[in-house]
Design a protein around this motif. Sequence first.
Motif, short mmCIF file in Angstrom:
data_model
loop_
_atom_site.label_atom_id
_atom_site.label_comp_id
_atom_site.label_asym_id
_atom_site.label_seq_id
_atom_site.Cartn_x
_atom_site.Cartn_y
_atom_site.Cartn_z
N THR A 69 -10.49 -15.27 -4.58
CA THR A 69 -11.56 -14.40 -4.12
C THR A 69 -11.64 -14.47 -2.60
OG1 THR A 69 -13.88 -13.81 -4.43
CG2 THR A 69 -13.37 -16.15 -4.35
N ALA A 149 -17.38 -7.23 -6.92
CA ALA A 149 -15.94 -7.46 -6.77
C ALA A 149 -15.59 -8.94 -6.91
CB ALA A 149 -15.47 -6.93 -5.42
N GLU A 151 -16.62 -11.32 -4.80
CA GLU A 151 -16.55 -11.94 -3.49
C GLU A 151 -17.85 -12.68 -3.18
OE1 GLU A 151 -15.45 -8.93 -0.68
OE2 GLU A 151 -13.56 -8.54 -1.70
#
Length: 190
Positions: A69, A149, A151
Amino acid sequence: MAITPKLEPKDTTLPPPPSKQHTNPEGKTDAEVQKERDKALKTLSEHRRATAWPVGRRPLERRVVWARTRVHLPRTYLAREGSDVRTVQPGTEVNALVHRHYFEAVGRDGRRIEEGAWPNYVAAERIIARRHEYLGPDPRVAGYFVDAAGEYHVKWYDAFLGDQWMDNRKWTFDLRLDARGRWVAADDPE
């Protein structure tokens, strides 16, 4: 042969209209529930602020990422000068990564900051500045927000300013009831 009469439809009775002081399933009024929520919010927010670790010191707990990530690391308070994005591999300890990143001397990565371009909240000029000194007087890591996502975004709490921020916006601390009826954190970035 007997003739049976056709059953006529019956009118159902409507329930009485709810009163202003309606109760929840546990028998508590809205005012009592709100009072419990406010008490739990105060307790949990004080706990979160107390457990936020100063970014200039080593973190006491480990937080391991189990998938590849990216971590967003703002350069200044409210990311006014942008953010650095670091890609991390599975097994990386995020708290240690954040500490190492912000404990580095400024300009070590090849970028120089012109004198007075960014406000340094901690040190005087002409002293070796660390990255965390540009985040505020007392920046602390209160946790992380994982976006859609996957992150990571650092959630900051400044103990001196009493301010909570993440990237270029403020964040709030809120609660919700879980399936067991307990108040749990429901963080909501504004």
